[in-house]
Design an enzyme around this catalytic site. Structure first.
Site, PDB file in Angstrom:
ATOM      1  N   ASP A 101      51.089 -30.443   3.545  1.00  0.00           N
ATOM      2  CA  ASP A 101      51.397 -29.213   2.828  1.00  0.00           C
ATOM      3  C   ASP A 101      50.995 -28.053   3.733  1.00  0.00           C
ATOM      4  OD1 ASP A 101      51.816 -27.462   0.565  1.00  0.00           O
ATOM      5  OD2 ASP A 101      51.291 -29.154  -0.711  1.00  0.00           O
ATOM      6  N   ASP A 203      54.566 -24.356   1.161  1.00  0.00           N
ATOM      7  CA  ASP A 203      54.227 -23.759  -0.121  1.00  0.00           C
ATOM      8  C   ASP A 203      54.922 -22.400  -0.291  1.00  0.00           C
ATOM      9  OD1 ASP A 203      52.301 -24.102  -2.428  1.00  0.00           O
ATOM     10  OD2 ASP A 203      51.649 -22.132  -1.723  1.00  0.00           O
ATOM     11  N   GLU A 266      59.276 -25.205  -0.608  1.00  0.00           N
ATOM     12  CA  GLU A 266      59.083 -25.100  -2.056  1.00  0.00           C
ATOM     13  C   GLU A 266      59.738 -23.810  -2.527  1.00  0.00           C
ATOM     14  OE1 GLU A 266      55.766 -24.721  -5.602  1.00  0.00           O
ATOM     15  OE2 GLU A 266      55.534 -23.620  -3.737  1.00  0.00           O
TER      16      GLU A 266
HETATM   17  C1  NOJ Z   1      52.575 -23.581  -5.242  1.00  0.00           C
HETATM   18  C2  NOJ Z   1      51.731 -24.793  -5.426  1.00  0.00           C
HETATM   19  O1  NOJ Z   1      52.533 -25.894  -5.669  1.00  0.00           O
HETATM   20  C3  NOJ Z   1      50.764 -24.500  -6.547  1.00  0.00           C
HETATM   21  O2  NOJ Z   1      50.041 -25.639  -6.928  1.00  0.00           O
HETATM   22  C4  NOJ Z   1      49.862 -23.384  -6.105  1.00  0.00           C
HETATM   23  O3  NOJ Z   1      48.997 -23.036  -7.154  1.00  0.00           O
HETATM   24  C5  NOJ Z   1      50.668 -22.161  -5.680  1.00  0.00           C
HETATM   25  N1  NOJ Z   1      51.760 -22.501  -4.823  1.00  0.00           N
HETATM   26  C6  NOJ Z   1      49.801 -21.204  -4.932  1.00  0.00           C
HETATM   27  O4  NOJ Z   1      49.528 -21.732  -3.665  1.00  0.00           O
END
Ligand code: NOJ
Length: 531
Positions: A101, A203, A266
């Site tokens: 990640d 992310d 994402e």
């Molecule tokens: C997306 C992540 O999947 C989530 O778990 C996280 O809280 C937020 N981004 C902030 O990094």
């Protein structure tokens, strides 16, 4: 799968591990890298090809690792860099890829970069983050809101400016317009790629660039009470800016320096905007995560429409992908119900595109109710009582019937689901008709039949609760018939006229049955029919 294939990420099946909750090896109630190493044989037997690990880096854990204070280390809670190297080597030897990640949008407020940046207005790192003057009334610079509640601006009394945080105040956003920031993160990518990781899930990649003028966001006319408060405004100027595609193309070039690695983004956006993240000439993300099924009402016509629209808007040559669950959204077994979870599995593994499984969905894990004193998720703590909490989908993996489900020998950081005595890997593996056996059969079939991986998706007209499609390539086809309802349905479709044989039913009890012209499905049944 041909392991040297540069397109492994097209043929492969991805599996997301939330490391805190997979396997604890040192009895501290939190999962770790050695635990994951111990469970690699399970993943191999399941048949997945790549593992994506949610963040394992040093972090104060305000957002459980999505607040990083050292991009090139391993948090002691998860283990050591040596353990990480063993994980990569052991996984590779087992034919499994490792995806990390990457969290480039924000750091922890305890990251040395931010500590320097907040030191003074003229610190050399000041511009690494997003600092703005107060509005005329002394309040925040604009109306942007944190996804975790409240204003997205945090006042720093010492320097009398605000900094921007799209998530927690402990997660200040980096300034991606600053080339020094970009290059620092690209070096982080190179660090891990040199260690042999096979790619990144990035992310909130659509957040990286913000409006240069910091204009107020417009109100959301469709906001309803009960929705998370940040949805009162539309993130028009704070996310999905055109310039983001330039930086993603830069990231992709870093990935391409190493060959055969993957860049996954994402992105929570409508499909027509999502597909822009493949980039011009497909020079962006290999796989912009397609989360459409995470929030889709579970009915055949709606799902059919989503698949159709996605196939329509995909740029030429872009490779699709599908996701049923992740660590931010309620478990699929709870969203669609236990019976339909099996139909959902068949859908995920027969659609055109790379599937990503979320740990535990293969054993039907459901959303666990979290008592108020057990809440760990900062989102739920900040915005309590409206159901945004993410703890319920992050509970420990259920391995066996021993205390704490074989996840740990001491109290886990989140409670184990009550049903673990029956619903666990050992039990379900021994049951040839369990959901776990179904997942294995589906994965096995996908590996055996090339048309399930690369065949065209051809919708077949159907009504009511029935979802019908063909996957075909090189004259070879399978028909997939999914009953998204609880009532039996009879299908008399031209698509079945040629006849065929049931290769798999979600009930795992009809393999080999001959089909000629018509087919009866039980309630909540899906079947794959071979010509
Ligand atoms: C997306 C992540 O999947 C989530 O778990 C996280 O809280 C937020 N981004 C902030 O990094």
């Amino acid at each position: 799968m041909n392991k040297s294939d540069e397109f492994w990420w097209r043929h492969g099946i991805f599996y997301q591990i939330y490391p805190r909750s997979f396997q604890d090896s040192n009895a501290d109630g939190v999962g770790d890298l050695v635990g994951i190493i111990e469970r690699l044989p399970y993943l191999q037997a399941l048949g997945v090809d790549a593992i994506w690990l949610s963040p394992i880096f040093p972090s104060p854990m305000a957002d459980f690792g999505y607040d990083i204070c050292d991009y090139c280390g391993v948090d002691p809670l998860f283990g050591t860099m040596e353990a990480f190297d063993v994980l990569v080597n052991t996984a590779h030897a087992a034919g499994l890829k490792i995806i990390l990640d990457l969290v480039p949008n924000h750091t922890s407020d305890r990251h040395p970069w931010f500590i320097e940046s907040r030191r003074s207005r003229d610190d050399p790192k000041r511009d690494w983050y997003i600092w703005r003057e107060a509005a005329a009334d002394g309040g925040p610079p604009n109306n942007w809101m944190s996804e975790f509640g409240g204003s997205a601006w945090q006042y720093d009394a010492a320097s009398r400016q605000y900094y921007y945080h799209a998530f927690l105040a402990q997660q200040p956003d980096l300034n991606w317009r600053n080339p020094a920031v970009r290059h620092a993160i690209y070096d982080v990518m190179r660090f891990w790629l040199r260690k042999g990781v096979d790619g990144f899930r990035v992310d909130v990649i659509w957040h990286l660039i913000k409006d240069q003028e910091f204009r107020d966001n417009p109100p959301n006319p469709n906001f309803r009470e009960g929705q998370p408060p940040h949805q009162r405004i539309l993130p028009l100027h704070s996310t999905d800016r055109a310039e983001v595609h330039g930086v993603i193309a830069e990231m992709r070039r870093v990935i391409d320096e190493f060959g055969s690695r993957v860049l996954i983004g994402e992105i929570y956006l409508p499909l027509e905007r999502l597909v822009a993240y493949y980039g011009r000439d497909l020079a962006g993300a290999h796989l912009p995560f397609n989360f459409a099924l995470l929030s889709a009402p579970w009915n055949a016509r709606g799902i059919e429409k989503i698949i159709f629209e996605y196939e329509q808007v995909l740029p030429a040559g872009a490779w699709p992908n599908w996701v049923l669950g992740n660590h931010d959204r309620p478990r699929v077994a709870s969203r669609v119900g236990r019976d339909q979870a099996r139909v959902a599995a068949m859908l995920l593994l027969t659609l055109r595109g790379t599937p990503t499984l979320y740990y535990g969905d293969e054993i039907g894990m459901h959303q666990v109710a979290i008592a108020p004193d057990q809440v760990r998720d900062p989102f739920e703590k900040n915005v309590p009582g409206i159901g945004v909490g993410r703890d319920g989908c992050r509970t420990p993996m259920q391995w066996n019937a021993t205390p704490y489900a074989g996840f740990s020998t001491s109290t886990p950081w989140l409670p184990v689901a009550d049903d673990f005595v029956h619903e666990n890997v050992v039990n379900l593996d021994a049951d040839s008709r369990s959901i776990l056996s179904l997942y294995k059969a589906l994965i096995g079939l996908r590996k055996k039949l090339p048309q399930l991986v690369s065949g065209a998706y051809v919708p077949i007209a159907a009504a009511g609760d029935l979802l019908l499609y063909r996957r075909e390539s090189d004259g070879r086809a399978v028909v997939v018939a999914l009953n998204l309802g609880a009532e039996p349905v009879s299908i008399a479709s031209d698509a079945l006229r040629a006849g065929g044989e049931i290769l798999l039913s979600t009930f795992l009890d009809r393999q080999g049955e001959k089909i000629q012209g018509s087919l009866d499905l039980r309630g909540n049944e899906g079947v794959i029919i071979g010509a």
